[in-house]
Motif scaffolding. Structure first.
Motif, PDB file in Angstrom:
ATOM      1  N   ALA A 171       0.817  -1.217   0.000  1.00 53.01           N
ATOM      2  CA  ALA A 171       0.000   0.000   0.000  1.00 53.01           C
ATOM      3  C   ALA A 171       0.848   1.263   0.000  1.00 53.01           C
ATOM      4  O   ALA A 171       0.462   2.278  -0.604  1.00 53.01           O
ATOM      5  CB  ALA A 171      -0.935   0.000   1.214  1.00 53.01           C
ATOM      6  N   ILE A 172       2.011   1.214   0.660  1.00 51.74           N
ATOM      7  CA  ILE A 172       2.849   2.421   0.739  1.00 51.74           C
ATOM      8  C   ILE A 172       3.931   2.452  -0.339  1.00 51.74           C
ATOM      9  O   ILE A 172       4.724   3.394  -0.386  1.00 51.74           O
ATOM     10  CB  ILE A 172       3.487   2.566   2.134  1.00 51.74           C
ATOM     11  N   ALA A 173       3.951   1.439  -1.207  1.00 56.87           N
ATOM     12  CA  ALA A 173       4.951   1.407  -2.282  1.00 56.87           C
ATOM     13  C   ALA A 173       4.445   2.222  -3.468  1.00 56.87           C
ATOM     14  O   ALA A 173       4.119   1.697  -4.531  1.00 56.87           O
ATOM     15  CB  ALA A 173       5.228  -0.033  -2.697  1.00 56.87           C
ATOM     16  N   ARG A 174       4.367   3.521  -3.270  1.00 52.75           N
ATOM     17  CA  ARG A 174       3.859   4.421  -4.298  1.00 52.75           C
ATOM     18  C   ARG A 174       4.534   5.766  -4.104  1.00 52.75           C
ATOM     19  O   ARG A 174       5.237   5.995  -3.121  1.00 52.75           O
ATOM     20  CB  ARG A 174       2.335   4.554  -4.191  1.00 52.75           C
ATOM     21  N   LEU A 175       4.300   6.681  -5.029  1.00 49.38           N
ATOM     22  CA  LEU A 175       4.893   8.003  -4.929  1.00 49.38           C
ATOM     23  C   LEU A 175       4.200   8.805  -3.823  1.00 49.38           C
ATOM     24  O   LEU A 175       2.970   8.887  -3.783  1.00 49.38           O
ATOM     25  CB  LEU A 175       4.755   8.727  -6.277  1.00 49.38           C
ATOM     26  N   ASP A 176       4.991   9.366  -2.923  1.00 47.93           N
ATOM     27  CA  ASP A 176       4.482  10.199  -1.830  1.00 47.93           C
ATOM     28  C   ASP A 176       3.329   9.537  -1.056  1.00 47.93           C
ATOM     29  O   ASP A 176       2.213  10.088  -0.972  1.00 47.93           O
ATOM     30  CB  ASP A 176       4.017  11.557  -2.371  1.00 47.93           C
ATOM     31  N   PRO A 177       3.575   8.377  -0.480  1.00 51.20           N
ATOM     32  CA  PRO A 177       2.496   7.707   0.271  1.00 51.20           C
ATOM     33  C   PRO A 177       2.151   8.465   1.549  1.00 51.20           C
ATOM     34  O   PRO A 177       3.026   8.941   2.269  1.00 51.20           O
ATOM     35  CB  PRO A 177       3.094   6.334   0.592  1.00 51.20           C
ATOM     36  N   ARG A 178       0.849   8.568   1.825  1.00 47.44           N
ATOM     37  CA  ARG A 178       0.365   9.207   3.046  1.00 47.44           C
ATOM     38  C   ARG A 178      -0.399   8.176   3.864  1.00 47.44           C
ATOM     39  O   ARG A 178      -1.262   7.467   3.327  1.00 47.44           O
ATOM     40  CB  ARG A 178      -0.541  10.393   2.726  1.00 47.44           C
ATOM     41  N   VAL A 179      -0.100   8.117   5.153  1.00 40.40           N
ATOM     42  CA  VAL A 179      -0.725   7.137   6.045  1.00 40.40           C
ATOM     43  C   VAL A 179      -1.377   7.882   7.202  1.00 40.40           C
ATOM     44  O   VAL A 179      -0.799   8.815   7.764  1.00 40.40           O
ATOM     45  CB  VAL A 179       0.308   6.131   6.586  1.00 40.40           C
ATOM     46  N   LEU A 180      -2.574   7.455   7.559  1.00 36.31           N
ATOM     47  CA  LEU A 180      -3.272   7.994   8.725  1.00 36.31           C
ATOM     48  C   LEU A 180      -3.357   6.913   9.799  1.00 36.31           C
ATOM     49  O   LEU A 180      -3.730   5.773   9.508  1.00 36.31           O
ATOM     50  CB  LEU A 180      -4.685   8.453   8.346  1.00 36.31           C
ATOM     51  N   ILE A 181      -3.000   7.274  11.025  1.00 35.26           N
ATOM     52  CA  ILE A 181      -3.112   6.350  12.151  1.00 35.26           C
ATOM     53  C   ILE A 181      -4.194   6.862  13.096  1.00 35.26           C
ATOM     54  O   ILE A 181      -4.091   7.974  13.621  1.00 35.26           O
ATOM     55  CB  ILE A 181      -1.782   6.218  12.909  1.00 35.26           C
ATOM     56  N   MET A 182      -5.235   6.051  13.298  1.00 36.01           N
ATOM     57  CA  MET A 182      -6.281   6.359  14.269  1.00 36.01           C
ATOM     58  C   MET A 182      -5.910   5.704  15.592  1.00 36.01           C
ATOM     59  O   MET A 182      -5.682   4.486  15.646  1.00 36.01           O
ATOM     60  CB  MET A 182      -7.639   5.842  13.791  1.00 36.01           C
ATOM     61  N   ARG A 183      -5.877   6.498  16.670  1.00 37.62           N
ATOM     62  CA  ARG A 183      -5.398   5.969  17.941  1.00 37.62           C
ATOM     63  C   ARG A 183      -5.901   6.823  19.101  1.00 37.62           C
ATOM     64  O   ARG A 183      -6.637   7.785  18.915  1.00 37.62           O
ATOM     65  CB  ARG A 183      -3.871   5.968  17.957  1.00 37.62           C
ATOM     66  N   GLY A 184      -5.461   6.475  20.307  1.00 35.79           N
ATOM     67  CA  GLY A 184      -5.708   7.291  21.476  1.00 35.79           C
ATOM     68  C   GLY A 184      -4.641   8.356  21.609  1.00 35.79           C
ATOM     69  O   GLY A 184      -3.609   8.332  20.934  1.00 35.79           O
ATOM     70  N   GLU A 185      -4.874   9.290  22.491  1.00 33.37           N
ATOM     71  CA  GLU A 185      -3.965  10.409  22.699  1.00 33.37           C
ATOM     72  C   GLU A 185      -2.635   9.917  23.278  1.00 33.37           C
ATOM     73  O   GLU A 185      -2.598   9.150  24.232  1.00 33.37           O
ATOM     74  CB  GLU A 185      -4.618  11.388  23.668  1.00 33.37           C
ATOM     75  N   GLY A 186      -1.530  10.361  22.665  1.00 33.14           N
ATOM     76  CA  GLY A 186      -0.214  10.065  23.216  1.00 33.14           C
ATOM     77  C   GLY A 186       0.199   8.622  23.131  1.00 33.14           C
ATOM     78  O   GLY A 186       0.882   8.117  24.022  1.00 33.14           O
ATOM     79  N   GLY A 187      -0.159   7.930  22.088  1.00 37.86           N
ATOM     80  CA  GLY A 187       0.198   6.521  21.961  1.00 37.86           C
ATOM     81  C   GLY A 187       1.640   6.319  21.550  1.00 37.86           C
ATOM     82  O   GLY A 187       2.436   7.247  21.433  1.00 37.86           O
ATOM     83  N   ARG A 188       1.956   5.061  21.291  1.00 44.83           N
ATOM     84  CA  ARG A 188       3.310   4.646  20.931  1.00 44.83           C
ATOM     85  C   ARG A 188       3.727   5.233  19.584  1.00 44.83           C
ATOM     86  O   ARG A 188       2.914   5.358  18.673  1.00 44.83           O
ATOM     87  CB  ARG A 188       3.322   3.113  20.877  1.00 44.83           C
TER      88      ARG A 188
END
Length: 255
Positions: free
Chosen positions: A125-142
């Protein structure tokens, strides 16, 4: 395995579900939630992120609360699920997303960030030009997941949906519960859960540190050992299946 008498520390609803599964295996458990999930008020920035969800090549959801709250937001702004590939750290989180019509990939083995980072579908999924990833999580996670993804060339943003607090208990509640119910093992599901356990134990920690402690990952195991926990069992995941496997491999005391 039935010799265990475990203290569960997950949020109340998750502890109840886990307790029921353990009871089916003849394992006694007692719940003292050490994480209280508080939703973060939806801001204009959060709305902009959700409305622009199709700009990301991958969306990673790291917990069940993040899945539930994230899906609620997505459903408010997207009549049809958006196009990014969806990923989760474990099967339980994936199930929430799948129940809402999302196609989710997750590791078959290893219920943690390390296993997810090795997932071929994520690498693709990230093997593309300018990949953008969103991480949904709790506040202050790892931070490990974002750091590794950036090393792989992706830009990473967070959508923090909730905070985790320590519920209010009277002094001595933790050691009193362990003594009253003759508990012989402790279970935590995250680093913050262990930190709250350590904090709530107070002066009783040297005694509680002698009890076997079941943790979800090498990182939490390292935290626990550094704090003085004497017997730490890495379940390699926070799921019920991971805990049951660890319990089978570490038979409890004979009652």
């Amino acid at each position: 395995m039935t010799g265990w008498r475990l203290l569960l520390t997950r949020p109340a609803d998750e502890s109840a579900a886990l307790s029921s599964l353990l009871a089916e295996k003849g394992i006694f458990s007692s719940s003292l939630p050490l994480l209280e999930i508080e939703p973060i008020a939806v801001s204009d920035t959060m709305r902009e992120v959700i409305q622009g969800l199709d700009r990301y090549c991958a969306v990673i959801v790291v917990s069940k609360p993040a899945a539930r709250m994230g899906v609620d937001l997505v459903n408010q702004y997207w009549p049809q699920p958006p196009s990014p590939r969806w990923f989760s750290v474990g099967a339980s989180t994936a199930q929430i997303l799948e129940d809402n019509g999302l196609n989710v990939s997750f590791p078959d083995e290893g219920d943690d960030s390390e296993a997810l980072l090795e997932l071929p579908q994520l690498r693709k999924a990230i093997a593309r030009l300018d990949p953008r990833v969103l991480i949904m999580r709790g506040e202050g996670g790892r931070e490990l997941l974002a750091e590794r993804l950036r090393e792989l060339g992706a830009s990473v943003e967070y959508l923090e949906l909730y905070s985790r607090g320590l519920p209010q208990y009277p002094p001595g509640a933790l050691p009193d519960r362990i003594e009253a119910e003759r508990l012989n093992g402790l279970v935590v599901s995250s680093g913050q859960g262990f930190e709250h356990l350590h904090q709530l134990a107070g002066d009783a920690w040297p005694q509680l540190a002698r009890l076997p402690l079941f943790v979800p990952s090498p990182r939490v195991a390292e935290l626990a050992r550094a704090a003085g926990a004497q017997t730490v069992v890495d379940c390699r995941g926070a799921s019920a299946a991971a805990l049951l496997t660890a319990l089978r491999e570490h038979p409890g005391p004979v009652l």
